[in-house]
Design a protein around this motif. Structure first.
Motif, PDB file in Angstrom:
ATOM      1  N   PRO A  44      -4.076 -32.015  25.703  1.00 15.51           N
ATOM      2  CA  PRO A  44      -3.999 -30.548  25.583  1.00 15.51           C
ATOM      3  C   PRO A  44      -3.497 -29.855  26.849  1.00 15.51           C
ATOM      4  O   PRO A  44      -2.628 -28.981  26.765  1.00 15.51           O
ATOM      5  CB  PRO A  44      -5.440 -30.132  25.230  1.00 15.51           C
ATOM      6  CG  PRO A  44      -6.302 -31.293  25.622  1.00 15.51           C
ATOM      7  CD  PRO A  44      -5.444 -32.512  25.474  1.00 15.51           C
ATOM      8  N   ASP A  45      -4.024 -30.243  28.022  1.00 14.82           N
ATOM      9  CA  ASP A  45      -3.595 -29.561  29.258  1.00 14.82           C
ATOM     10  C   ASP A  45      -2.116 -29.833  29.553  1.00 14.82           C
ATOM     11  O   ASP A  45      -1.378 -28.925  29.940  1.00 14.82           O
ATOM     12  CB  ASP A  45      -4.440 -30.023  30.454  1.00 14.82           C
ATOM     13  CG  ASP A  45      -5.825 -29.391  30.476  1.00 14.82           C
ATOM     14  OD1 ASP A  45      -6.053 -28.398  29.752  1.00 14.82           O
ATOM     15  OD2 ASP A  45      -6.696 -29.901  31.208  1.00 14.82           O
ATOM     16  N   LEU A  51       4.688 -26.414  27.874  1.00 13.22           N
ATOM     17  CA  LEU A  51       5.139 -25.208  27.172  1.00 13.22           C
ATOM     18  C   LEU A  51       5.352 -24.059  28.152  1.00 13.22           C
ATOM     19  O   LEU A  51       6.297 -23.278  28.021  1.00 13.22           O
ATOM     20  CB  LEU A  51       4.140 -24.808  26.076  1.00 13.22           C
ATOM     21  CG  LEU A  51       4.086 -25.748  24.871  1.00 13.22           C
ATOM     22  CD1 LEU A  51       3.008 -25.287  23.896  1.00 13.22           C
ATOM     23  CD2 LEU A  51       5.434 -25.829  24.147  1.00 13.22           C
ATOM     24  N   ARG A  52       4.475 -23.957  29.151  1.00 15.44           N
ATOM     25  CA  ARG A  52       4.666 -22.925  30.195  1.00 15.44           C
ATOM     26  C   ARG A  52       5.970 -23.192  30.947  1.00 15.44           C
ATOM     27  O   ARG A  52       6.736 -22.273  31.229  1.00 15.44           O
ATOM     28  CB  ARG A  52       3.531 -22.984  31.217  1.00 15.44           C
ATOM     29  CG  ARG A  52       2.212 -22.395  30.781  1.00 15.44           C
ATOM     30  CD  ARG A  52       1.280 -22.461  32.007  1.00 15.44           C
ATOM     31  NE  ARG A  52      -0.120 -22.273  31.704  1.00 15.44           N
ATOM     32  CZ  ARG A  52      -0.728 -21.078  31.699  1.00 15.44           C
ATOM     33  NH1 ARG A  52      -0.037 -19.987  31.931  1.00 15.44           N
ATOM     34  NH2 ARG A  52      -2.028 -20.997  31.447  1.00 15.44           N
ATOM     35  N   GLU A  53       6.172 -24.476  31.293  1.00 14.92           N
ATOM     36  CA  GLU A  53       7.337 -24.890  32.081  1.00 14.92           C
ATOM     37  C   GLU A  53       8.644 -24.511  31.376  1.00 14.92           C
ATOM     38  O   GLU A  53       9.596 -24.082  32.025  1.00 14.92           O
ATOM     39  CB  GLU A  53       7.236 -26.411  32.216  1.00 14.92           C
ATOM     40  CG  GLU A  53       7.950 -27.075  33.331  1.00 14.92           C
ATOM     41  CD  GLU A  53       7.675 -28.589  33.227  1.00 14.92           C
ATOM     42  OE1 GLU A  53       6.502 -29.001  33.345  1.00 14.92           O
ATOM     43  OE2 GLU A  53       8.642 -29.347  32.988  1.00 14.92           O
ATOM     44  N   VAL A  68     -10.965 -22.714  21.620  1.00 14.23           N
ATOM     45  CA  VAL A  68     -11.467 -21.735  22.599  1.00 14.23           C
ATOM     46  C   VAL A  68     -12.629 -20.921  22.025  1.00 14.23           C
ATOM     47  O   VAL A  68     -13.042 -19.916  22.617  1.00 14.23           O
ATOM     48  CB  VAL A  68     -10.340 -20.797  23.097  1.00 14.23           C
ATOM     49  CG1 VAL A  68      -9.279 -21.599  23.836  1.00 14.23           C
ATOM     50  CG2 VAL A  68      -9.709 -20.004  21.962  1.00 14.23           C
ATOM     51  N   GLY A  69     -13.147 -21.336  20.866  1.00 12.90           N
ATOM     52  CA  GLY A  69     -14.360 -20.716  20.325  1.00 12.90           C
ATOM     53  C   GLY A  69     -14.144 -19.392  19.614  1.00 12.90           C
ATOM     54  O   GLY A  69     -15.106 -18.686  19.326  1.00 12.90           O
ATOM     55  N   LEU A  70     -12.869 -19.057  19.294  1.00 15.77           N
ATOM     56  CA  LEU A  70     -12.623 -17.794  18.576  1.00 15.77           C
ATOM     57  C   LEU A  70     -13.015 -17.915  17.106  1.00 15.77           C
ATOM     58  O   LEU A  70     -13.318 -16.918  16.453  1.00 15.77           O
ATOM     59  CB  LEU A  70     -11.147 -17.389  18.692  1.00 15.77           C
ATOM     60  CG  LEU A  70     -10.684 -16.949  20.074  1.00 15.77           C
ATOM     61  CD1 LEU A  70      -9.179 -16.709  20.100  1.00 15.77           C
ATOM     62  CD2 LEU A  70     -11.413 -15.673  20.503  1.00 15.77           C
ATOM     63  N   ARG A  96      -7.282 -22.816  28.504  1.00 14.75           N
ATOM     64  CA  ARG A  96      -8.105 -21.913  27.685  1.00 14.75           C
ATOM     65  C   ARG A  96      -7.512 -20.495  27.687  1.00 14.75           C
ATOM     66  O   ARG A  96      -7.354 -19.877  26.637  1.00 14.75           O
ATOM     67  CB  ARG A  96      -9.531 -21.910  28.245  1.00 14.75           C
ATOM     68  CG  ARG A  96     -10.487 -20.948  27.586  1.00 14.75           C
ATOM     69  CD  ARG A  96     -11.874 -21.123  28.174  1.00 14.75           C
ATOM     70  NE  ARG A  96     -12.410 -22.435  27.827  1.00 14.75           N
ATOM     71  CZ  ARG A  96     -13.032 -22.694  26.673  1.00 14.75           C
ATOM     72  NH1 ARG A  96     -13.225 -21.740  25.799  1.00 14.75           N
ATOM     73  NH2 ARG A  96     -13.461 -23.907  26.411  1.00 14.75           N
ATOM     74  N   ALA A  97      -7.141 -20.020  28.879  1.00 18.79           N
ATOM     75  CA  ALA A  97      -6.586 -18.660  28.986  1.00 18.79           C
ATOM     76  C   ALA A  97      -5.270 -18.548  28.221  1.00 18.79           C
ATOM     77  O   ALA A  97      -5.002 -17.545  27.549  1.00 18.79           O
ATOM     78  CB  ALA A  97      -6.386 -18.299  30.454  1.00 18.79           C
ATOM     79  N   TYR A  98      -4.448 -19.601  28.312  1.00 18.60           N
ATOM     80  CA  TYR A  98      -3.161 -19.596  27.607  1.00 18.60           C
ATOM     81  C   TYR A  98      -3.384 -19.515  26.096  1.00 18.60           C
ATOM     82  O   TYR A  98      -2.738 -18.729  25.393  1.00 18.60           O
ATOM     83  CB  TYR A  98      -2.385 -20.873  27.972  1.00 18.60           C
ATOM     84  CG  TYR A  98      -1.003 -20.974  27.380  1.00 18.60           C
ATOM     85  CD1 TYR A  98       0.115 -20.501  28.072  1.00 18.60           C
ATOM     86  CD2 TYR A  98      -0.796 -21.571  26.133  1.00 18.60           C
ATOM     87  CE1 TYR A  98       1.387 -20.602  27.537  1.00 18.60           C
ATOM     88  CE2 TYR A  98       0.474 -21.675  25.584  1.00 18.60           C
ATOM     89  CZ  TYR A  98       1.567 -21.196  26.290  1.00 18.60           C
ATOM     90  OH  TYR A  98       2.821 -21.300  25.745  1.00 18.60           O
ATOM     91  N   LEU A  99      -4.308 -20.340  25.591  1.00 19.85           N
ATOM     92  CA  LEU A  99      -4.557 -20.396  24.145  1.00 19.85           C
ATOM     93  C   LEU A  99      -5.159 -19.076  23.650  1.00 19.85           C
ATOM     94  O   LEU A  99      -4.786 -18.564  22.591  1.00 19.85           O
ATOM     95  CB  LEU A  99      -5.486 -21.564  23.802  1.00 19.85           C
ATOM     96  CG  LEU A  99      -4.935 -22.961  24.107  1.00 19.85           C
ATOM     97  CD1 LEU A  99      -6.011 -24.021  23.845  1.00 19.85           C
ATOM     98  CD2 LEU A  99      -3.683 -23.269  23.274  1.00 19.85           C
TER      99      LEU A  99
END
Ligand code: ZN
Length: 243
Positions: A44-45, A51-53, A68-70, A96-99
């Motif tokens: 996952p990381d 994807l950021r890259e 992320v518990g949503l 987590r922040a990205y997702l």
């Protein structure tokens, strides 16, 4: 512009990298992803970092939301729930922040991206005629791009308002014209149509055409990482069968 359409990566870095490499050869300049970045797979990381890259933009899938518990995992099958719990523990704060920041729908000009359907962005499989008509009723753009089913398919609206679905094989080309269309580029990191190769599509917004591609990747390498991570064996073996 040429855009790589990638969905359901499911934390499979080997498949994502193979698809991105193929996309570079196809001269794609952008990546749009249709959700389920994580869940099932061991990376996952690393997948989020990639994807950021490449500057990918995209939407949230049910596995991303659950990680992320949503949303809860009560509606997940037991293997998916186990993988989801593993993912929730494994991911970094950055991942987590990205997702968490992913939107449920994203509009790019004539295209709307969503994971499931426009009626139920996270959850609904665009698999039945009823779901397809409900989706098209809410589709304000000429074209939409979905994921979630892990089946590459094109659904086209006829002038009379009927819908026709056509499975999309390797190298099939769909020309976008007057009629409204919904495209599913298939499952990049966990295909389910019996072909274990990664699946994605290239959208050419000048030619207004979508070309589907199947891409070989090192399935054993990702399976080994799954065993090491302690993820359920059935989730690893299914990758060999594309189911
Ligand atoms: Zn998925």
């Amino acid at each position: 512009m040429r855009v790589a359409l990638i969905s359901d990566i499911h934390a499979n870095l080997s498949a994502l990298d193979a698809v991105l490499r193929h996309g570079r050869r196809e001269r794609t300049e952008a990546v749009w992803q249709m959700g389920d970045i994580v869940g099932y797979g061991p990376d996952p990381d690393a997948v989020v970092a990639r994807l950021r890259e490449v500057g990918a933009v995209g939407v949230m899938g049910n596995h991303d939301a659950a990680a992320v518990g949503l949303i809860g995992t009560a509606d997940f099958n037991p293997l998916a729930a186990t993988a989801c719990e593993w993912t929730a523990e494994a991911i970094s704060a950055d991942t987590r922040a990205y997702l968490e920041a992913l939107p449920s729908t994203l509009r790019h000009g004539d295209f709307t991206c969503v994971h499931g359907t426009l009626r139920e962005p996270l959850w609904e499989y665009l698999m039945t005629a009823e779901a397809a008509y409900a989706h098209f009723a809410l589709q304000e753009s000429p074209y939409s791009i979905v994921g979630h089913t892990h089946f590459p398919v094109v659904i086209r609206e006829s002038p009379g308002g009927g819908l026709e679905a056509e499975p999309a094989g390797d190298r099939s080309v769909v020309v976008l014209g007057e009629s409204r269309v919904c495209v599913n580029p298939g499952g990049a990191g966990q295909p389910r149509d019996g072909d274990p190769r990664g699946c994605y599509a290239v959208l050419d917004t000048d030619a207004m055409a979508v070309t589907f591609h199947r891409v070989e990747y090192d399935i054993t390498a990702v399976q080994v990482r799954m065993y090491v991570a302690g993820l359920p064996e059935a989730l690893a073996s299914r990758l060999s069968h594309g189911r």
